[in-house]
Enzyme design. Structure first.
Site, PDB file in Angstrom:
ATOM      1  N   TYR A  48     -14.355  -1.252   7.608  1.00 19.14           N
ATOM      2  CA  TYR A  48     -15.458  -1.310   8.569  1.00 19.14           C
ATOM      3  C   TYR A  48     -15.745   0.040   9.235  1.00 19.14           C
ATOM      4  O   TYR A  48     -16.534   0.098  10.180  1.00 19.14           O
ATOM      5  CB  TYR A  48     -15.136  -2.353   9.655  1.00 19.14           C
ATOM      6  CG  TYR A  48     -14.996  -3.766   9.135  1.00 19.14           C
ATOM      7  CD1 TYR A  48     -16.099  -4.620   9.069  1.00 19.14           C
ATOM      8  CD2 TYR A  48     -13.765  -4.266   8.709  1.00 19.14           C
ATOM      9  CE1 TYR A  48     -15.971  -5.922   8.596  1.00 19.14           C
ATOM     10  CE2 TYR A  48     -13.621  -5.564   8.231  1.00 19.14           C
ATOM     11  CZ  TYR A  48     -14.728  -6.384   8.174  1.00 19.14           C
ATOM     12  OH  TYR A  48     -14.608  -7.665   7.699  1.00 19.14           O
ATOM     13  N   ASP A  49     -15.110   1.095   8.785  1.00 17.51           N
ATOM     14  CA  ASP A  49     -15.285   2.406   9.427  1.00 17.51           C
ATOM     15  C   ASP A  49     -16.754   2.815   9.629  1.00 17.51           C
ATOM     16  O   ASP A  49     -17.092   3.360  10.684  1.00 17.51           O
ATOM     17  CB  ASP A  49     -14.548   3.504   8.649  1.00 17.51           C
ATOM     18  CG  ASP A  49     -13.063   3.534   8.959  1.00 17.51           C
ATOM     19  OD1 ASP A  49     -12.653   2.880   9.943  1.00 17.51           O
ATOM     20  OD2 ASP A  49     -12.313   4.200   8.224  1.00 17.51           O
ATOM     21  N   ASN A  70       0.828  -1.200   0.000  1.00 13.26           N
ATOM     22  CA  ASN A  70       0.000   0.000   0.000  1.00 13.26           C
ATOM     23  C   ASN A  70       0.876   1.270   0.000  1.00 13.26           C
ATOM     24  O   ASN A  70       1.457   1.646   1.025  1.00 13.26           O
ATOM     25  CB  ASN A  70      -0.889  -0.062   1.259  1.00 13.26           C
ATOM     26  CG  ASN A  70      -1.899   1.055   1.299  1.00 13.26           C
ATOM     27  OD1 ASN A  70      -1.632   2.156   0.818  1.00 13.26           O
ATOM     28  ND2 ASN A  70      -3.054   0.774   1.884  1.00 13.26           N
ATOM     29  N   ARG A 118      -4.084   1.996  14.179  1.00 11.23           N
ATOM     30  CA  ARG A 118      -2.864   2.078  13.380  1.00 11.23           C
ATOM     31  C   ARG A 118      -1.966   3.205  13.901  1.00 11.23           C
ATOM     32  O   ARG A 118      -0.759   3.034  14.058  1.00 11.23           O
ATOM     33  CB  ARG A 118      -3.221   2.332  11.912  1.00 11.23           C
ATOM     34  CG  ARG A 118      -2.197   1.774  10.929  1.00 11.23           C
ATOM     35  CD  ARG A 118      -2.563   2.024   9.473  1.00 11.23           C
ATOM     36  NE  ARG A 118      -3.988   2.102   9.238  1.00 11.23           N
ATOM     37  CZ  ARG A 118      -4.785   1.058   9.056  1.00 11.23           C
ATOM     38  NH1 ARG A 118      -4.280  -0.164   9.073  1.00 11.23           N
ATOM     39  NH2 ARG A 118      -6.083   1.206   8.866  1.00 11.23           N
ATOM     40  N   PHE A 132     -12.513   3.786   5.268  1.00  7.62           N
ATOM     41  CA  PHE A 132     -12.605   2.582   4.435  1.00  7.62           C
ATOM     42  C   PHE A 132     -12.974   1.392   5.322  1.00  7.62           C
ATOM     43  O   PHE A 132     -13.122   1.527   6.539  1.00  7.62           O
ATOM     44  CB  PHE A 132     -11.261   2.331   3.727  1.00  7.62           C
ATOM     45  CG  PHE A 132     -10.169   1.885   4.663  1.00  7.62           C
ATOM     46  CD1 PHE A 132      -9.541   2.798   5.491  1.00  7.62           C
ATOM     47  CD2 PHE A 132      -9.786   0.553   4.746  1.00  7.62           C
ATOM     48  CE1 PHE A 132      -8.537   2.390   6.371  1.00  7.62           C
ATOM     49  CE2 PHE A 132      -8.787   0.130   5.612  1.00  7.62           C
ATOM     50  CZ  PHE A 132      -8.167   1.055   6.424  1.00  7.62           C
ATOM     51  N   ASP A 140      -0.135  -5.671  10.371  1.00  7.87           N
ATOM     52  CA  ASP A 140      -1.372  -6.406  10.098  1.00  7.87           C
ATOM     53  C   ASP A 140      -2.463  -5.873  11.021  1.00  7.87           C
ATOM     54  O   ASP A 140      -2.192  -5.533  12.171  1.00  7.87           O
ATOM     55  CB  ASP A 140      -1.162  -7.907  10.326  1.00  7.87           C
ATOM     56  CG  ASP A 140      -2.205  -8.729   9.578  1.00  7.87           C
ATOM     57  OD1 ASP A 140      -2.342  -8.551   8.351  1.00  7.87           O
ATOM     58  OD2 ASP A 140      -2.910  -9.536  10.222  1.00  7.87           O
TER      59      ASP A 140
HETATM   60  P1  IMP Z   1      -4.851  -4.349   6.598  1.00  4.96           P
HETATM   61  O1  IMP Z   1      -4.057  -5.352   7.389  1.00  4.96           O
HETATM   62  O2  IMP Z   1      -4.497  -2.929   6.914  1.00  4.96           O
HETATM   63  O3  IMP Z   1      -4.844  -4.637   5.124  1.00  4.96           O
HETATM   64  O4  IMP Z   1      -6.357  -4.497   7.076  1.00  4.96           O
HETATM   65  C1  IMP Z   1      -7.112  -5.687   6.873  1.00  4.96           C
HETATM   66  C2  IMP Z   1      -8.594  -5.351   6.812  1.00  4.96           C
HETATM   67  O5  IMP Z   1      -9.039  -4.838   8.073  1.00  4.96           O
HETATM   68  C3  IMP Z   1      -8.956  -4.275   5.801  1.00  4.96           C
HETATM   69  O6  IMP Z   1      -9.209  -4.814   4.536  1.00  4.96           O
HETATM   70  C4  IMP Z   1     -10.233  -3.691   6.394  1.00  4.96           C
HETATM   71  O7  IMP Z   1     -11.333  -4.510   6.069  1.00  4.96           O
HETATM   72  C5  IMP Z   1      -9.974  -3.805   7.878  1.00  4.96           C
HETATM   73  N1  IMP Z   1      -9.391  -2.550   8.397  1.00  4.96           N
HETATM   74  C6  IMP Z   1      -8.092  -2.313   8.699  1.00  4.96           C
HETATM   75  N2  IMP Z   1      -7.917  -1.077   9.183  1.00  4.96           N
HETATM   76  C7  IMP Z   1      -9.143  -0.498   9.165  1.00  4.96           C
HETATM   77  C8  IMP Z   1      -9.601   0.799   9.543  1.00  4.96           C
HETATM   78  O8  IMP Z   1      -8.862   1.698   9.969  1.00  4.96           O
HETATM   79  N3  IMP Z   1     -10.920   1.000   9.393  1.00  4.96           N
HETATM   80  C9  IMP Z   1     -11.788   0.071   8.923  1.00  4.96           C
HETATM   81  N4  IMP Z   1     -11.403  -1.140   8.550  1.00  4.96           N
HETATM   82  C10 IMP Z   1     -10.080  -1.437   8.669  1.00  4.96           C
END
Ligand code: IMP
Length: 193
Positions: free
Chosen positions: A151-152, A10, A178, A149, A69
């Site tokens: 589940y926000d 990303n 995060r 984005f 993650d």
């Molecule tokens: P990733 O590890 O950052 O790719 O997150 C995995 C998944 O968790 C994403 O595809 C979202 O569905 C969800 N996710 C991660 N961070 C957020 C956030 O800040 N808000 C909402 N959903 C999140």
């Protein structure tokens, strides 16, 4: 300047982290080192997946590296969707379908407690470190808001009555899972430069 790989596909996340570490570290993306393969993420835990990705990059590219993650953990669903957050409703990774699945599973349940968890795994000089960021909250009865984005639109953080998607990015970033994990990583790295 020491080079550190951020093991993520990303580009937005890489840009973000450079804001905090770019002065003291040469931060590179996976693309920058020619790593374009899908890195395995097969662990049953968020921490395990973060470590798995970082170890993969260190083993295959002999560099210092960190990875991240994230997952949403819902108490009444025994921690689901957890490591399956991105593809909870299927491989197409649809945020709308994922939220519909969550809302359906919680129908009739009074316990709607949930939390977002981010784990950053750092491997530096052969040593492994993990940094965890958590934001507690609960799941709304229906999606609200258009920011953010994933589940926000259904996640309401503690001491708030708006969802993450009803807050602006700056406001969300002050309290997000995060941001909290990144703060810990930055503190650690800035102490070690
Ligand atoms: P990733 O590890 O950052 O790719 O997150 C995995 C998944 O968790 C994403 O595809 C979202 O569905 C969800 N996710 C991660 N961070 C957020 C956030 O800040 N808000 C909402 N959903 C999140």
């Amino acid at each position: 300047m020491e080079t550190l790989i951020f093991a993520t596909g990303n580009a937005h996340k890489v840009r973000e982290i450079k804001k905090y570490l770019g002065e003291s570290y040469n931060i590179k993306s996976l693309q920058d080192i020619g790593c374009i393969e899908d890195i395995p993420e097969t662990s049953p835990t968020i921490e395990g997946n973060a470590l798995q990705k970082a170890r993969y990059v260190v083993q295959h590219y002999q560099v210092d590296c960190f990875s991240e993650d994230t997952g949403l953990e819902i108490e009444a669903l025994n921690g689901e969707p957890g490591v399956f957050s991105a593809r909870y409703a299927g491989p197409e990774r649809s945020a709308a379908a994922n939220m519909t699945k969550v809302l359906k599973k919680l129908e009739g349940r009074s316990n709607r407690k949930a939390r977002f968890k981010t784990v950053i795994a750092l491997i530096q000089g052969g040593k492994e470190y993990t940094f965890e960021g958590i934001v507690e909250g609960h799941i709304a009865f229906s999606p609200k808001g258009s920011e953010g984005f994933g589940y926000d639109p259904i996640f309401i953080p503690e001491q708030e009555n708006r969802t993450f998607a009803e807050m602006g990015l700056t406001e969300k970033n002050k309290i997000s899972h995060r941001a909290r994990a990144v703060d810990k990583l930055v503190q650690h790295l800035n102490l070690n430069t």
